[in-house]
Scaffold this motif. Structure first.
Motif, short mmCIF file in Angstrom:
data_model
loop_
_atom_site.label_atom_id
_atom_site.label_comp_id
_atom_site.label_asym_id
_atom_site.label_seq_id
_atom_site.Cartn_x
_atom_site.Cartn_y
_atom_site.Cartn_z
N SER A 1 23.61 80.59 85.77
CA SER A 1 24.64 80.88 84.78
C SER A 1 25.87 81.40 85.51
CB SER A 1 24.14 81.92 83.78
OG SER A 1 25.19 82.35 82.94
N ARG A 2 27.05 81.01 85.04
CA ARG A 2 28.29 81.47 85.68
C ARG A 2 28.40 82.99 85.66
NH1 ARG A 2 32.09 77.42 86.63
NH2 ARG A 2 31.68 75.45 85.55
N ASP A 3 27.94 83.60 84.58
CA ASP A 3 28.03 85.06 84.48
C ASP A 3 27.15 85.73 85.52
OD1 ASP A 3 29.75 84.75 82.35
OD2 ASP A 3 28.14 84.82 80.87
N SER B 1 34.77 82.63 88.71
CA SER B 1 33.59 82.26 87.94
C SER B 1 33.00 80.93 88.39
CB SER B 1 33.94 82.17 86.45
OG SER B 1 34.95 81.20 86.25
N GLN C 1 20.50 79.39 80.88
CA GLN C 1 21.61 79.76 80.00
C GLN C 1 21.45 81.18 79.48
OE1 GLN C 1 23.23 76.51 77.31
NE2 GLN C 1 21.24 75.64 77.83
N ASN D 1 28.59 76.67 80.90
CA ASN D 1 28.40 77.99 81.50
C ASN D 1 27.44 77.95 82.68
OD1 ASN D 1 26.21 77.39 79.78
ND2 ASN D 1 25.66 79.55 79.65
#
Length: 452
Positions: A118-120, A232, A296, A318
């Motif tokens: 996930s990018r976060d 990101s 995700q 994402n």
């Protein structure tokens, strides 16, 4: 996809083939009562070139092909081995174990093993000196030199120009070297610091420096903002070695698949550590869809084949895939041992590859639904990109110094007429007073006072 029940028709010219499919996006998907996807299109192209007809049905157990504890094949490979199907057209990885049980064609797609995050979760940690990244080292050196040269030019102009220092014998010089650097520092931060130059030559240099500072700051903040936005897109875990060493992000792959078996059978210490982690944490998943879903949700890295991971990244904006790929392999068509059409199928796949049809099919079914990210990640600004700005500053500094000398020459010419002396001698006397004579005279006066 499995092709089954070969029936020669019309003297062996036309062949009727039954196909069984394994549903997986984008290889085989259900659209109402119809089937579509990459493998459906690939099968149609091969059938067109080899002149056969086919029927299709879904694989019974939904598996691709692995052996159970007793050594029996399951899934698609199992149907081919048992004679329930004659061909399997799917994202079947070409492996040595499968090659021993069935015949495999030349790969119609090349892929490797990677992982998605996930990018976060994968956002890169901030660097303590990240504010320096918008400009390259060479650029910062160029800015420092421009700062020093401009400060020196302001100092020289303020001493040479009679508009700034009218009478060196009586007036105090306000633009010291320290104040000159303080003045251009204020201009660089768009704040300003007085007193300002009064002569035209000093104002020319100030104006050029202001233009230089405004353009430089605009470039800096623009590139800095682009770098912050691109953070990101990068991952803090860039390869499998970093993934194996950390304990914050959990990871796994599809249980029993070819990727799982690669880590299970590998002798590489890093890959063995990854396999042991997956076994200890029981972090493997039952399907690719479950792996995408867990990724995700965050704090999970799904390990799989790049073709499937690229599809997930194209569908879910994402997610981001690691740049490292290991264990390059291909997807092939499987058939029973001794299958007579395998040679023709291999030739057809090679023809489709050479004509660009396979690349077209991949671009068709792997099209991204995400908005474009604006191209490549921004890089540190190099000096040659602002060569014109530095040239403008150099011309402005040269023009300011020339104007200051002309102002002093004009004053020397007027004094030469009044004193009936040569212009050059008066000009040299002025320069001598402005650069050191006054200090020497003051030293002589102090020496005489000390003797008295």
């Amino acid at each position: 996809v499995f092709l089954s029940v070969i029936k020669p028709i019309c003297g062996g010219k036309l062949i009727l083939i039954g196909c069984t499919l394994a549903p997986q996006e984008p290889y085989t998907m259900t659209q109402g009562s119809e089937l579509e996807g990459y493998c459906i299109d690939l099968l149609a192209e091969i059938a067109k070139r080899l002149d056969f007809k086919y029927t299709v049905h879904l694989v019974k157990d939904g598996k691709y092909g692995q052996q159970d504890e007793s050594g029996n094949w399951l899934g698609m490979i199992g149907e081919v081995v048992r004679g329930e199907a004659d061909l399997a057209v799917a994202s079947l990885t070409l492996t040595a174990t499968r090659e021993q049980g069935v015949e495999m064609s030349t790969p119609f797609m090349q892929t490797g093993i990677g992982f998605i995050l996930s990018r976060d979760v994968g956002s890169e940690e901030s660097h303590s000196l990240s504010f320096l990244f918008p400009f390259s080292t060479e650029m910062w050196v160029g800015i420092l030199l421009a700062f020093l040269v401009t400060g020196l030019c302001i100092y020289l102009v303020s001493r040479i120009s009679p508009c700034e220092w009218a009478d060196p014998e009586t007036d105090e010089h306000s633009f010291t070297l320290l104040h000159s650097f303080w003045y251009i520092t204020g201009a660089l931060t768009l704040q300003g610091a007085g007193p300002h130059p009064k002569g035209l030559s000093g104002r020319v240099i100030s104006a050029i420096w202001w233009v230089f500072a405004v353009v430089l700051l605009a470039c800096y903040f623009s590139n800095f903002n682009a770098m912050l936005r691109s953070d990101s897109k990068h991952v803090s875990v860039n390869n499998f070695e970093e993934l194996a060493k950390q304990d914050v992000i959990d990871y796994g792959t599809v249980e029993g698949g070819s990727t799982f078996n690669f880590f299970k059978n590998s002798k590489n210490p890093t890959y063995r550590r990854i396999y042991q982690h997956m076994e200890r944490k029981k972090s493997c998943v039952a399907s690719v869809e479950e792996g995408n879903r867990r990724t995700q949700e965050g704090n999970y890295a799904f390990i799989g084949e790049a073709a499937s991971l690229d599809l997930a990244v194209a569908r879910y904006c994402n997610l981001i895939r690691s740049s490292e790929l290991i264990a390059m392999r291909g997807y092939s068509i499987a058939a029973p041992l001794g299958f007579p059409m395998m040679k023709n199928i291999t030739v057809a796949i090679l023809q489709l590859s050479e004509s660009g049809e396979l690349a077209f099919l991949q671009s068709k079914w792997w099209a991204s639904s995400c908005l474009p990210e604006g191209g490549q990640a921004p890089h540190a600004l190099q000096p040659h990109l602002l060569r014109g700005l530095f040239l403008l500053l150099a011309l402005g500094l040269g023009l300011g110094l020339l104007m200051a000398i002309l102002e002093l020459a004009s004053k020397a010419r007027s004094q030469a007429k009044d004193q009936k002396k040569s212009c050059c001698s008066v000009l040299l006397a002025e320069l001598s007073q402005r650069f050191g004579s006054r200090g020497a005279n003051a030293g002589t006066e102090m020496s005489e006072k000390s003797k008295a």
